[in-house]
Design an enzyme around this catalytic site. Structure first.
Site, PDB file in Angstrom:
ATOM      1  N   HIS A   1       0.794  -1.229   0.000  1.00 60.45           N
ATOM      2  CA  HIS A   1       0.000   0.000   0.000  1.00 60.45           C
ATOM      3  C   HIS A   1       0.826   1.278   0.000  1.00 60.45           C
ATOM      4  O   HIS A   1       0.274   2.362  -0.124  1.00 60.45           O
ATOM      5  CB  HIS A   1      -0.957   0.033   1.196  1.00 60.45           C
ATOM      6  CG  HIS A   1      -0.294   0.371   2.488  1.00 60.45           C
ATOM      7  ND1 HIS A   1       0.570  -0.475   3.111  1.00 60.45           N
ATOM      8  CD2 HIS A   1      -0.348   1.481   3.260  1.00 60.45           C
ATOM      9  CE1 HIS A   1       1.015   0.089   4.221  1.00 60.45           C
ATOM     10  NE2 HIS A   1       0.482   1.283   4.335  1.00 60.45           N
TER      11      HIS A   1
HETATM   12  N1  UDP Z   1      -4.039  -5.216   8.611  1.00 63.34           N
HETATM   13  C1  UDP Z   1      -5.307  -5.745   8.753  1.00 63.34           C
HETATM   14  N2  UDP Z   1      -5.957  -6.207   7.634  1.00 63.34           N
HETATM   15  C2  UDP Z   1      -5.378  -6.192   6.400  1.00 63.34           C
HETATM   16  C3  UDP Z   1      -4.059  -5.663   6.266  1.00 63.34           C
HETATM   17  C4  UDP Z   1      -3.424  -5.169   7.395  1.00 63.34           C
HETATM   18  O1  UDP Z   1      -5.837  -5.801   9.858  1.00 63.34           O
HETATM   19  O2  UDP Z   1      -6.006  -6.623   5.431  1.00 63.34           O
HETATM   20  C5  UDP Z   1      -3.374  -4.701   9.806  1.00 63.34           C
HETATM   21  C6  UDP Z   1      -2.026  -5.315  10.064  1.00 63.34           C
HETATM   22  O3  UDP Z   1      -2.165  -6.435  10.864  1.00 63.34           O
HETATM   23  C7  UDP Z   1      -1.259  -4.219  10.750  1.00 63.34           C
HETATM   24  C8  UDP Z   1      -1.906  -2.967  10.252  1.00 63.34           C
HETATM   25  O4  UDP Z   1      -3.124  -3.329   9.607  1.00 63.34           O
HETATM   26  O5  UDP Z   1      -1.429  -4.278  12.134  1.00 63.34           O
HETATM   27  C9  UDP Z   1      -0.958  -2.323   9.304  1.00 63.34           C
HETATM   28  O6  UDP Z   1      -1.530  -1.310   8.682  1.00 63.34           O
HETATM   29  P1  UDP Z   1      -0.943  -0.718   7.341  1.00 63.34           P
HETATM   30  O7  UDP Z   1      -0.193  -1.768   6.636  1.00 63.34           O
HETATM   31  O8  UDP Z   1      -2.102  -0.068   6.675  1.00 63.34           O
HETATM   32  O9  UDP Z   1       0.006   0.444   7.870  1.00 63.34           O
HETATM   33  P2  UDP Z   1       1.525   0.488   8.360  1.00 63.34           P
HETATM   34  O10 UDP Z   1       1.737  -0.547   9.402  1.00 63.34           O
HETATM   35  O11 UDP Z   1       2.385   0.306   7.161  1.00 63.34           O
HETATM   36  O12 UDP Z   1       1.648   1.865   8.936  1.00 63.34           O
END
Ligand code: UDP
Length: 357
Positions: free
Chosen positions: A207
């Protein structure tokens, strides 16, 4: 009288962190919390499901701001958050991570001279082309209390002259994972729903703007995932922005098992049972380690360098060999949220905290 914190969230990872922190906060009578949702993530499977599943109470203030360019979105949030803070008059504003919601709240609080607390402070990719890097650097420099998850984050803050405001608390995402593991094993039927029981599979997420917004890079990533799908099923829960970009660029995702974004417990059930995680998500790199599932990071660098040094994670551009796998002590013992609460209490009420000790 209890001190009042105004917490600002807006994106998926922030709902998860807020759930862990708010659970710990409820045990602390000296602090009260009110919640603002900026609206940055608004689809039910990117927002509502996390509030329901993780028991986050509904936001006290919903701003419903999303879409547009970075400047437009951040600017609209800044204006609305300033008004909310003037009306609410909190003792402190609390923000998480590195999104536009984080930066807008940080600027609004700093301009109003409201004390600003940043959870997940000190992370650095040292890549200023990432919007997240700009957001986190500026937020750290505006904040009065920096709650850092790792020793590396503490060192980053010290290198920028911020050591005296920084406290090492551990990683609230580990607290969140410990809560999720048991619930996911008990309650999630995702393995049956996707027909994955007893089958080897990997889970992939993409993403980050650097991967989605350049069609050639997006095509390279998808080609990489499709090659991995030659050896096992690759489940790919698609972030809304990625879905849009895939459609715009006409990228062929044949051979991948695409799904809607998953709930937190479903996601954890999959990471728990998967033989591999491939992701550009910050949170997921660590969650892979928490489940002791190896990870390949679909980026050229990572803020979570300990996962690489400990042999559980490698960059997709790095052919290896990986160091021998070992445990990572940094993330704490699942009590980071309690450590955050104690640090905030001591910061807002130094005398009361000393008496309690
Ligand atoms: N996550 C979720 N469902 C999904 C994909 C990710 O619950 O389909 C959770 C994942 O477990 C993690 C969080 O969303 O805890 C991560 O969010 P994201 O990847 O959007 O942001 P980042 O961590 O890169 O800031």
């Amino acid at each position: 009288m209890a001190r009042r914190i105004l917490t600002v969230v807006g994106a998926r990872p922030q709902f998860i962190k807020a759930a862990a922190f708010s659970r710990a906060l409820r045990a602390e009578p000296g602090l009260e919390e009110r919640l603002v949702h900026t609206g940055q993530h608004f689809d039910d499977n990117m927002s509502g499901v996390f509030f329901r599943e993780l028991g986050v109470r509904p936001p006290d203030i919903s701003l419903d701001i999303h879409g547009g360019g970075h400047g437009q979105m951040t600017g609209r949030m800044l204006e609305a958050l300033e008004a909310a803070m003037i009306e609410d008059r909190p003792d402190a504003v609390l923000v998480y991570g590195d999104t536009n919601s984080t930066l807008a709240a940080a600027l609004a609080a700093a301009k109003l001279h409201i004390r600003l607390i940043h959870i997940e402070a000190g992370l650095r990719s040292h890549n200023r082309r990432m919007p997240e890097e700009v957001n986190r650097v500026l937020t750290d420099h505006a904040a009065d209390l920096l709650l850092a998850p790792t020793r590396l984050a503490m060192a980053n803050l010290a290198a920028e002259g911020l050591a005296d405001r920084a406290r090492l608390v551990g990683d609230v995402m580990y607290d969140a994972t410990l809560h999720a593991i048991a619930e996911a094993r008990r309650g999630s039927s995702i393995l049956q729903r996707l027909g994955l029981e007893g089958r080897p599979f990997a889970i992939a997420t993409v993403h980050r703007a650097e991967n989605t917004d350049d069609p050639a890079q997006l095509a390279r990533i998808v080609a990489y995932l499709r090659r991995a799908a030659g050896q096992r099923t690759v489940v790919f829960p698609v972030h809304p922005r990625t879905a849009l970009r895939l459609a715009e660029a006409g990228v062929d995702t044949g051979g991948l098992m695409l799904t809607e974004p998953l709930s937190y417990f479903d996601l954890h059930r999959l990471v728990d049972a998967a033989e591999l995680v491939m992701t550009d998500s910050g949170g997921l790199q660590k969650e892979a380690y928490f489940h002791r599932t190896p990870c390949i990071t679909l980026r050229d660098e990572t803020e979570w360098a300990e996962t690489i040094e400990a042999g559980w994670n490698r960059l997709w551009t790095d052919p290896g060999p990986a160091p021998e796998r070992r445990d990572i002590p940094d993330y704490g013992a699942g009590a980071a949220a309690t450590a955050c609460v104690a640090a905030i209490r001591a910061f807002l009420e130094p005398h009361a905290a000393m008496e309690a000790a």
